[in-house]
Design a protein around this motif. Structure first.
Motif, PDB file in Angstrom:
ATOM      1  N   MET A  84       0.834  -1.199   0.000  1.00 28.30           N
ATOM      2  CA  MET A  84       0.000   0.000   0.000  1.00 28.30           C
ATOM      3  C   MET A  84       0.866   1.245   0.000  1.00 28.30           C
ATOM      4  O   MET A  84       2.010   1.242   0.487  1.00 28.30           O
ATOM      5  CB  MET A  84      -0.924   0.013   1.226  1.00 28.30           C
ATOM      6  CG  MET A  84      -1.963  -1.097   1.244  1.00 28.30           C
ATOM      7  SD  MET A  84      -3.063  -0.988   2.662  1.00 28.30           S
ATOM      8  CE  MET A  84      -4.014   0.461   2.219  1.00 28.30           C
ATOM      9  N   ILE A  85       0.294   2.320  -0.545  1.00 29.80           N
ATOM     10  CA  ILE A  85       1.041   3.570  -0.656  1.00 29.80           C
ATOM     11  C   ILE A  85       1.406   4.115   0.720  1.00 29.80           C
ATOM     12  O   ILE A  85       2.492   4.680   0.917  1.00 29.80           O
ATOM     13  CB  ILE A  85       0.221   4.593  -1.456  1.00 29.80           C
ATOM     14  CG1 ILE A  85       0.120   4.145  -2.915  1.00 29.80           C
ATOM     15  CG2 ILE A  85       0.830   5.983  -1.367  1.00 29.80           C
ATOM     16  CD1 ILE A  85      -0.724   5.028  -3.781  1.00 29.80           C
ATOM     17  N   ALA A  86       0.518   3.951   1.708  1.00 32.98           N
ATOM     18  CA  ALA A  86       0.810   4.440   3.053  1.00 32.98           C
ATOM     19  C   ALA A  86       2.071   3.792   3.615  1.00 32.98           C
ATOM     20  O   ALA A  86       2.891   4.449   4.265  1.00 32.98           O
ATOM     21  CB  ALA A  86      -0.384   4.171   3.971  1.00 32.98           C
ATOM     22  N   VAL A  87       2.247   2.491   3.357  1.00 31.60           N
ATOM     23  CA  VAL A  87       3.437   1.785   3.842  1.00 31.60           C
ATOM     24  C   VAL A  87       4.685   2.327   3.157  1.00 31.60           C
ATOM     25  O   VAL A  87       5.720   2.561   3.800  1.00 31.60           O
ATOM     26  CB  VAL A  87       3.295   0.270   3.592  1.00 31.60           C
ATOM     27  CG1 VAL A  87       4.561  -0.463   4.025  1.00 31.60           C
ATOM     28  CG2 VAL A  87       2.089  -0.274   4.330  1.00 31.60           C
ATOM     29  N   VAL A  88       4.600   2.537   1.847  1.00 35.73           N
ATOM     30  CA  VAL A  88       5.741   3.076   1.097  1.00 35.73           C
ATOM     31  C   VAL A  88       6.113   4.467   1.616  1.00 35.73           C
ATOM     32  O   VAL A  88       7.302   4.800   1.757  1.00 35.73           O
ATOM     33  CB  VAL A  88       5.424   3.117  -0.407  1.00 35.73           C
ATOM     34  CG1 VAL A  88       6.558   3.794  -1.177  1.00 35.73           C
ATOM     35  CG2 VAL A  88       5.186   1.713  -0.940  1.00 35.73           C
ATOM     36  N   LEU A  89       5.130   5.272   1.918  1.00 38.03           N
ATOM     37  CA  LEU A  89       5.392   6.615   2.427  1.00 38.03           C
ATOM     38  C   LEU A  89       6.106   6.557   3.786  1.00 38.03           C
ATOM     39  O   LEU A  89       7.060   7.313   4.029  1.00 38.03           O
ATOM     40  CB  LEU A  89       4.088   7.398   2.550  1.00 38.03           C
ATOM     41  CG  LEU A  89       3.412   7.807   1.240  1.00 38.03           C
ATOM     42  CD1 LEU A  89       2.077   8.486   1.515  1.00 38.03           C
ATOM     43  CD2 LEU A  89       4.310   8.731   0.428  1.00 38.03           C
ATOM     44  N   ILE A  90       5.646   5.669   4.653  1.00 38.45           N
ATOM     45  CA  ILE A  90       6.282   5.546   5.964  1.00 38.45           C
ATOM     46  C   ILE A  90       7.720   5.052   5.819  1.00 38.45           C
ATOM     47  O   ILE A  90       8.647   5.582   6.452  1.00 38.45           O
ATOM     48  CB  ILE A  90       5.471   4.592   6.867  1.00 38.45           C
ATOM     49  CG1 ILE A  90       4.100   5.194   7.168  1.00 38.45           C
ATOM     50  CG2 ILE A  90       6.221   4.317   8.166  1.00 38.45           C
ATOM     51  CD1 ILE A  90       3.176   4.257   7.920  1.00 38.45           C
ATOM     52  N   GLN A  91       7.923   4.046   4.971  1.00 38.40           N
ATOM     53  CA  GLN A  91       9.281   3.551   4.750  1.00 38.40           C
ATOM     54  C   GLN A  91      10.175   4.641   4.178  1.00 38.40           C
ATOM     55  O   GLN A  91      11.355   4.749   4.541  1.00 38.40           O
ATOM     56  CB  GLN A  91       9.238   2.345   3.811  1.00 38.40           C
ATOM     57  CG  GLN A  91       8.580   1.114   4.397  1.00 38.40           C
ATOM     58  CD  GLN A  91       8.440  -0.006   3.395  1.00 38.40           C
ATOM     59  OE1 GLN A  91       8.724   0.147   2.212  1.00 38.40           O
ATOM     60  NE2 GLN A  91       7.968  -1.177   3.850  1.00 38.40           N
ATOM     61  N   SER A  92       9.620   5.472   3.297  1.00 38.97           N
ATOM     62  CA  SER A  92      10.400   6.539   2.666  1.00 38.97           C
ATOM     63  C   SER A  92      10.883   7.552   3.693  1.00 38.97           C
ATOM     64  O   SER A  92      11.969   8.130   3.537  1.00 38.97           O
ATOM     65  CB  SER A  92       9.560   7.240   1.597  1.00 38.97           C
ATOM     66  OG  SER A  92       9.165   6.339   0.586  1.00 38.97           O
ATOM     67  N   ILE A  93      10.099   7.775   4.736  1.00 38.71           N
ATOM     68  CA  ILE A  93      10.510   8.714   5.781  1.00 38.71           C
ATOM     69  C   ILE A  93      11.822   8.262   6.412  1.00 38.71           C
ATOM     70  O   ILE A  93      12.773   9.048   6.559  1.00 38.71           O
ATOM     71  CB  ILE A  93       9.411   8.826   6.856  1.00 38.71           C
ATOM     72  CG1 ILE A  93       8.189   9.552   6.292  1.00 38.71           C
ATOM     73  CG2 ILE A  93       9.944   9.555   8.096  1.00 38.71           C
ATOM     74  CD1 ILE A  93       7.009   9.576   7.249  1.00 38.71           C
ATOM     75  N   TYR A  94      11.906   6.985   6.756  1.00 42.76           N
ATOM     76  CA  TYR A  94      13.106   6.480   7.430  1.00 42.76           C
ATOM     77  C   TYR A  94      14.296   6.383   6.479  1.00 42.76           C
ATOM     78  O   TYR A  94      15.441   6.640   6.889  1.00 42.76           O
ATOM     79  CB  TYR A  94      12.807   5.132   8.078  1.00 42.76           C
ATOM     80  CG  TYR A  94      11.754   5.226   9.157  1.00 42.76           C
ATOM     81  CD1 TYR A  94      12.061   5.745  10.407  1.00 42.76           C
ATOM     82  CD2 TYR A  94      10.444   4.844   8.899  1.00 42.76           C
ATOM     83  CE1 TYR A  94      11.094   5.854  11.391  1.00 42.76           C
ATOM     84  CE2 TYR A  94       9.469   4.959   9.878  1.00 42.76           C
ATOM     85  CZ  TYR A  94       9.801   5.473  11.116  1.00 42.76           C
ATOM     86  OH  TYR A  94       8.832   5.593  12.081  1.00 42.76           O
TER      87      TYR A  94
END
Length: 323
Positions: free
Chosen positions: A1-11
């Protein structure tokens, strides 16, 4: 999901920035160091010595000097406690509703429903949802991880508010912003893969037990090491601020110079272990925590060597015992 990708991108982004800032001398002085290792005068001088276009040096110096009290660390833990508790409550209420009204899918959790809504806004297509048969094991994994995280945050908050002596040390406003981002995003990172991953195997009881043991070990020794540091600070305040520091000793300080950072890393490793090492988003959290605290530990080790010289035991490593 896009939300997961966004969270991973933060780190991933935070890790890349930390590496880049550590490699450049003036950014290391201005944005990486804080507390006793930070010298505002040195950072400003480093910024002034960089090659800048006419009229921009003053702006750079002003930005470099934008600091906040290190005592504001407690705000990180207040934020983490509120966000983590809300996400945990959301998962616990799902379990309660499932026990009372029968099994439900994950769209009945506000966290997952928000991720689905975000996906629909961006893709305009209905996202795939997790089969209802898999929801119980996923939510239980989220509850275990969030419970451990909330316990950790509660301990750190209690230490900051009641145990840690006040200090006049400073940190850059950028570090404060990064801390806020971390403690807002991490509760969602803990549940991201449990809620959204397409492949998720139930975690064995022995793996959860091993994670709990590691978490307890890390939490206990971090608490002991913080007590040692707080006591040294109190002694320094009682005898007047003469600029002198004492070398910490006892517990894991006998092996490494920054055992509290090592224990912090182990806490997040235990959260990842509680998922059976199958949560890539939590792995991103572990990598960021390891990189960030390794850099901070390196700066602390350099400070110890400059301050104590030959008094620093030769066998006391930076972060990992015997390495």
């Amino acid at each position: 999901m896009i939300a997961v990708v966004l969270i991973q991108s933060i780190y991933v982004l935070l890790t890349a920035i930390a590496f880049a800032f550590e490699l450049v001398p003036w950014t290391r002085e201005a944005f990486v160091k804080y507390g006793r290792t930070r010298s505002t005068r040195t950072a400003a001088a480093a910024a002034q010595g960089t090659v800048c276009a006419p009229g921009t040096a003053t702006t750079l110096e002003r930005f470099t000097a934008m600091t906040v009290p290190k005592n504001w660390f407690s705000q990180f833990y207040w934020t983490g406690a509120v966000v983590g508790s809300l996400v945990l409550l959301d998962a616990v209420l799902w379990i309660w509703r499932s026990c009372r009204f029968g099994a439900q899918d994950l769209t009945h959790t506000h966290t997952f429903a928000a991720a689905v809504q975000l996906e629909s806004w961006i893709d305009r297509d209905p996202p795939e949802t997790v089969p209802a048969a898999e929801t119980s094991s996923r939510v239980l994994a989220a509850v275990v991880g969030l419970s451990m995280y909330c316990i950790h945050i509660a301990i750190r908050l209690k230490e900051c508010v009641f145990d840690q002596p006040t200090t006049d040390a400073r940190m850059h406003v950028g570090q404060y912003a990064v801390g806020m981002i971390f403690y807002i995003a991490t509760p969602f990172a803990i549940v991201a893969d449990a809620y959204c991953a397409h492949i998720w195997q139930p975690v064995s009881l022995w793996m959860v037990a091993a994670a709990a043991v590691l978490f307890a070990f890390a939490s206990l020794h971090q608490w002991r090491c913080h007590r040692i540091l707080f006591q040294l600070r109190r002694i320094k305040l009682q005898h007047g601020t003469d600029g002198s520091y004492a070398l910490p000793s006892g517990d894991l300080f006998e092996y490494v110079s920054s055992p509290h950072y090592l224990c912090e890393i182990l806490v997040y490793v235990s959260l990842w272990m509680a998922t059976g090492f199958q949560a890539p988003t939590l792995l991103c959290v572990v990598i960021w925590t390891t990189v960030n605290l390794s850099i901070t530990a390196h700066e602390s080790q350099m400070w110890y060597r400059r301050t104590f010289g030959d008094i620093l035991p030769q066998n006391r490593r930076m972060l990992l015992p015997f390495i």
